[in-house]
Enzyme design. Structure first.
Site, short mmCIF file in Angstrom:
data_model
loop_
_atom_site.label_atom_id
_atom_site.label_comp_id
_atom_site.label_asym_id
_atom_site.label_seq_id
_atom_site.Cartn_x
_atom_site.Cartn_y
_atom_site.Cartn_z
N GLY A 323 1.01 -1.09 0.04
CA GLY A 323 -0.11 -0.03 -0.11
C GLY A 323 0.80 1.37 -0.09
N SER A 324 0.50 2.03 0.92
CA SER A 324 1.03 3.83 0.44
C SER A 324 2.45 3.57 1.49
CB SER A 324 -0.04 4.63 1.35
OG SER A 324 -1.06 4.90 0.41
N THR A 325 2.78 2.45 2.02
CA THR A 325 4.07 2.43 2.76
C THR A 325 5.05 2.30 1.50
OG1 THR A 325 4.06 0.00 3.04
CG2 THR A 325 3.26 1.29 4.84
#
Length: 645
Positions: A323-325
């Site tokens: 995801g956004s990590t």
């Protein structure tokens, strides 16, 4: 008349001489042979005679201990009181077992197995009836010895895991040598032939088997013609296995499991200076002691069918869309390639148009004008769609590999996932299909084909925090001798690029509009930088978007998003990196960030973090809970904050 008599005497004398000569020749031959046997070859036949009289029996060595960084035992050896039976001394084995069952627990199933084993082995060979008896139970058996012919109480060593589920996925467990183990064994250690000898099956127990096993001792015993033991002539104890001191902090590990209780989740905590893993927790855990003597069918089925997969080491084997990590890898790739700077802005209306397809931002109404800092702080998907298209997936994947994602890290653990950082060549080889721009957009927000483990995300965070190629380690010392991890080399990334990304991660946690603001550390000396992430596990159709996306809490558990959070602290002098994944937990800010924050505070402050380190809105609740519970517990998850990104 005399001459015939004289001739007869002469003939008899000649015959006697011939016979005597023959006899003397035989005696001389026998004498020569006896001299050869008794003098010339005496040593050889003496040795053969001794070998016929003596047997050598192997003695299992004490297995090496596994300890945490503070010397607390994670795997140790305990005395194992057991009872054996010898058929030739017992006579009616079934009757003796019936008597024994009135003194100690002995199930019908176990009784039948013992009877089969007794019938299969030689009459003088001892067969184990039961193990793990208490002192009181073994004393009852010894006290009734006259009524139990052929029954012998014995004591040996067996593996024990005093911390139970704490560290179970890392330490692993041992079990008896199986036929499959013997078939696949690379070494032919005769220890493996000892009945009920225990070897590593999972975790460090199996990866460090050679170091932990030690070497066999020997007992020289005298036996009779039937092979029955008469007496022990001498004894040489084996060399114990090596003690392994891990980098794990068992107290922090226990707290991480406690904090993730009720979830299917994983957390990794790293020392960013040395790479030492302080915690590698996968929830729920399991008790490895259940496997030491063989787990029963019902318990095995319960573990195997649990949807939370307690036997899986999610921290190193779990592969999740990050995801956004993953956006830090995308940003660094773009900054290093020169296609992105801090002034570049992208307009986010809530979606990114590619041909006739829309790639949506998590924020339906959009973020408006977004730069690098805001793109990380508020986790704008449109900003990273655009950035990923500009930089290309090849550069993104190369940067991710540089940060430790998409490569298997060498640790003494089985089934470490390599994750996946896709490229055009990979997709062509895997699916026979060309890479498309839409694939790049998905990769830009850590979705699509991209996969990473919590371990890899922790390594990535540690490398961003330090600018060095920090390598994760689990072994701190062997037999008390420290293992030097060496100094991590420089990553070779520009200081400006790293500074931009670190500042964006700081804003994620400490800016009021940041996606993890509710999970910040309020202590200025230990401020935290981090990044939330949410990875979808289902497709959202156009029709669902038109009528409104179904909330995670309204979906079945296994269709909810995964929640992720990575962080390091203190921001100005990094010491620890934490990565947490909560399977199907929903948003990263609500499910994973509070867990990771609390674990980080435990690492920074110990069992009782100061109230001032918590955000003001949590302090009354924390104080109330501490007053009610003398033992420190993890605080409740903070309310509020974005449920996405």
């Amino acid at each position: 008349m005399r001459r015939p008599t004289i001739n007869m005497q002469v003939r008899m004398t000649r015959r006697g001489l011939v016979l005597m000569g023959a006899q003397l020749a035989v005696v001389a031959g026998l004498g020569a042979r006896m001299r050869q046997l008794q003098v010339q070859e005496a040593d050889r036949y003496r040795m053969l005679a001794e070998e016929n009289r003596m047997n050598i029996r192997l003695l299992a060595p004490a297995r090496g201990l596994i300890l945490d960084r503070n010397g607390i035992a994670l795997a140790e050896n305990r005395q194992n009181y057991r009872v054996v039976i010898i058929r030739e001394q017992a006579g009616d084995v079934a009757a003796v077992l019936d008597k024994l069952a009135r003194l100690i627990p002995l199930s019908d199933d176990r009784r039948e197995k013992v009877l089969k084993e007794v019938a299969r082995r030689a009459a003088f060979v001892p067969v184990t009836v039961t193990e793990r008896l208490s002192w009181e139970e073994i004393a009852r058996v010894a006290g009734n010895a006259p009524a139990l012919p052929g029954v012998l109480p014995e004591v040996g060593l067996t593996r024990h895991y005093p911390q139970q589920d704490v560290g179970a996925h890392v330490v692993g467990y041992v079990g008896p040598v199986s036929e499959r183990d013997l078939e696949h064994a690379e070494d032919r250690d005769p220890l493996l032939q000892i009945p009920d000898f225990q070897i590593g099956k999972t975790g460090i127990e199996v990866r460090e088997e050679q170091a932990l096993r030690g070497s066999a001792g020997a007992s020289r015993i005298e036996v009779n013609a039937l092979g029955r033991v008469m007496r022990e002539l001498d004894r040489r104890e084996g060399t114990p296995g090596r003690d392994l001191h891990l980098t794990l902090d068992s107290e922090l590990q226990a707290y991480a499991l406690e904090r993730m209780a009720g979830e299917s989740a994983a957390t990794v905590v790293m020392d960013v200076r040395t790479g030492g893993i302080l915690a590698s927790a996968s929830a729920p855990g399991f008790d490895p002691n259940a496997f030491v003597f063989g787990i029963n069918y019902d318990n095995w089925n319960t573990l195997l069918n649990d949807p939370f997969r307690p036997l899986s080491n999610k921290a190193v084997s779990g592969a999740y869309p990050p995801g956004s990590t993953y956006k830090m890898a995308v940003a660094l790739a773009a900054l290093e390639a020169g296609v992105l700077d801090s002034k570049r802005t992208v307009w986010c209306p809530g979606y990114y148009q590619l041909g006739n397809r829309r790639f949506h931002c998590w924020k339906r109404g959009g973020h408006g004008h977004v730069n690098l800092q805001v793109g990380l702080e508020q986790s704008c998907d449109v900003y990273y769609y655009d950035t990923a298209r500009e930089v290309g997936v090849e550069r993104i994947s190369a940067m991710a590999n540089r940060l430790g994602v998409g490569i298997p890290h060498e640790l003494p653990l089985p089934a470490i996932t390599a994750g996946l950082t896709p490229t055009g060549a990979w997709k062509q080889a895997k699916y026979g299909d060309a890479w498309r721009i839409g694939d790049t957009l998905n990769a830009g927000i850590g979705q699509g084909y991209v996969l990473a483990s919590p371990l890899q995300l922790a390594v990535m965070t540690a490398r961003i925090a330090t600018g060095r190629a920090v390598v994760p380690t689990l072994i701190r010392a062997v037999d008390g001798r420290p293992v030097d991890p060496g100094e991590a080399p420089d990553l070779g990334l520009g200081s400006t690029a790293l500074s931009f990304v670190r500042d964006g991660m700081y804003q994620v946690v400490n800016n009021r509009r940041g996606t993890a603001y509710k999970a910040r550390i309020a202590d200025p000396e230990n401020e935290m930088a981090g990044k939330t992430g949410t990875s979808q596990v289902r497709n959202i159709t156009v029709e669902e978007r038109a009528r409104g996306v179904v909330r995670n809490e309204d979906l079945p558990w296994n269709r909810r998003d995964h929640g992720l959070f990575v962080c390091y602290a203190p921001y100005n002098n990094p010491r620890y990196a934490v990565a947490t994944v909560v399977e199907h937990g929903g948003g990263g800010s609500s499910a994973a960030a509070p867990v990771a924050r609390d674990i980080m505070m435990r690492a920074l402050y110990g069992p009782v973090p100061p109230l001032a380190a918590y955000p003001p809105g949590e302090r009354d609740e924390i104080e109330r809970r501490r007053a009610e519970e003398p033992q420190p517990q993890g605080p409740e998850r903070p309310e509020g904050g974005s449920d996405r990104a």
